[in-house]
Design a protein around this motif. Sequence first.
Motif, PDB file in Angstrom:
ATOM      1  N   MET A  48       0.830  -1.201   0.000  1.00 42.29           N
ATOM      2  CA  MET A  48       0.000   0.000   0.000  1.00 42.29           C
ATOM      3  C   MET A  48       0.867   1.255   0.000  1.00 42.29           C
ATOM      4  SD  MET A  48      -2.253   1.582   3.077  1.00 42.29           S
ATOM      5  CE  MET A  48      -0.743   1.984   3.933  1.00 42.29           C
ATOM      6  N   TRP A  49       2.048   1.199   0.605  1.00 43.04           N
ATOM      7  CA  TRP A  49       2.902   2.374   0.734  1.00 43.04           C
ATOM      8  C   TRP A  49       3.562   2.785  -0.572  1.00 43.04           C
ATOM      9  CZ3 TRP A  49       2.601   5.921   4.158  1.00 43.04           C
ATOM     10  CH2 TRP A  49       2.109   5.628   5.423  1.00 43.04           C
ATOM     11  N   VAL A  50       3.746   1.859  -1.499  1.00 37.41           N
ATOM     12  CA  VAL A  50       4.439   2.195  -2.749  1.00 37.41           C
ATOM     13  C   VAL A  50       3.710   3.293  -3.527  1.00 37.41           C
ATOM     14  CG1 VAL A  50       5.264   1.310  -4.965  1.00 37.41           C
ATOM     15  CG2 VAL A  50       5.602  -0.031  -2.886  1.00 37.41           C
ATOM     16  N   PRO A  51       2.409   3.160  -3.834  1.00 30.26           N
ATOM     17  CA  PRO A  51       1.758   4.266  -4.545  1.00 30.26           C
ATOM     18  C   PRO A  51       1.660   5.539  -3.707  1.00 30.26           C
ATOM     19  CG  PRO A  51       0.172   2.515  -4.095  1.00 30.26           C
ATOM     20  CD  PRO A  51       1.521   2.013  -3.688  1.00 30.26           C
ATOM     21  N   VAL A  52       1.561   5.386  -2.398  1.00 30.76           N
ATOM     22  CA  VAL A  52       1.504   6.578  -1.539  1.00 30.76           C
ATOM     23  C   VAL A  52       2.822   7.346  -1.633  1.00 30.76           C
ATOM     24  CG1 VAL A  52       1.372   7.376   0.856  1.00 30.76           C
ATOM     25  CG2 VAL A  52      -0.191   5.607   0.045  1.00 30.76           C
ATOM     26  N   ILE A  53       3.938   6.634  -1.606  1.00 34.52           N
ATOM     27  CA  ILE A  53       5.247   7.278  -1.691  1.00 34.52           C
ATOM     28  C   ILE A  53       5.428   8.010  -3.018  1.00 34.52           C
ATOM     29  CG2 ILE A  53       7.738   6.783  -1.864  1.00 34.52           C
ATOM     30  CD1 ILE A  53       7.276   4.595   0.268  1.00 34.52           C
ATOM     31  N   LEU A  54       4.806   7.511  -4.071  1.00 34.93           N
ATOM     32  CA  LEU A  54       4.970   8.117  -5.391  1.00 34.93           C
ATOM     33  C   LEU A  54       4.160   9.401  -5.573  1.00 34.93           C
ATOM     34  CD1 LEU A  54       5.085   4.903  -7.573  1.00 34.93           C
ATOM     35  CD2 LEU A  54       6.983   6.294  -6.760  1.00 34.93           C
ATOM     36  N   ILE A  55       3.341   9.772  -4.596  1.00 34.40           N
ATOM     37  CA  ILE A  55       2.611  11.038  -4.657  1.00 34.40           C
ATOM     38  C   ILE A  55       3.599  12.154  -4.340  1.00 34.40           C
ATOM     39  CG2 ILE A  55       0.769  12.433  -3.632  1.00 34.40           C
ATOM     40  CD1 ILE A  55      -0.636   9.771  -2.930  1.00 34.40           C
ATOM     41  N   ASN A  56       3.653  13.156  -5.187  1.00 31.39           N
ATOM     42  CA  ASN A  56       4.629  14.250  -5.035  1.00 31.39           C
ATOM     43  C   ASN A  56       4.661  14.794  -3.622  1.00 31.39           C
ATOM     44  OD1 ASN A  56       5.142  13.995  -7.713  1.00 31.39           O
ATOM     45  ND2 ASN A  56       3.937  15.751  -8.334  1.00 31.39           N
TER      46      ASN A  56
END
Length: 70
Positions: A48-56
């Motif tokens: 779940m954290w991977v797409p969250v981290i990719l948010i600017n």
Amino acid sequence: MRATSKDVSTGGRVGVGILGLVQFALAGLALWDLSHRSAAQVRGPKPMWVPVILINWIGPIAYFYVHRHR
């Protein structure tokens, strides 16, 4: 009228470039940290954290402030 790269000063281009590098480094560091931690050390599922981290900007900062169990 559209602004082009010719309308931006050299200092502005350098500033945007530096901010881009900092953002890229912050996201890379967060992804590296996530990959080197066990699932027990991360709050919530790791995938779940991977797409969250990719948010600017917001994603990596949220990861470092929220992800660890206290």
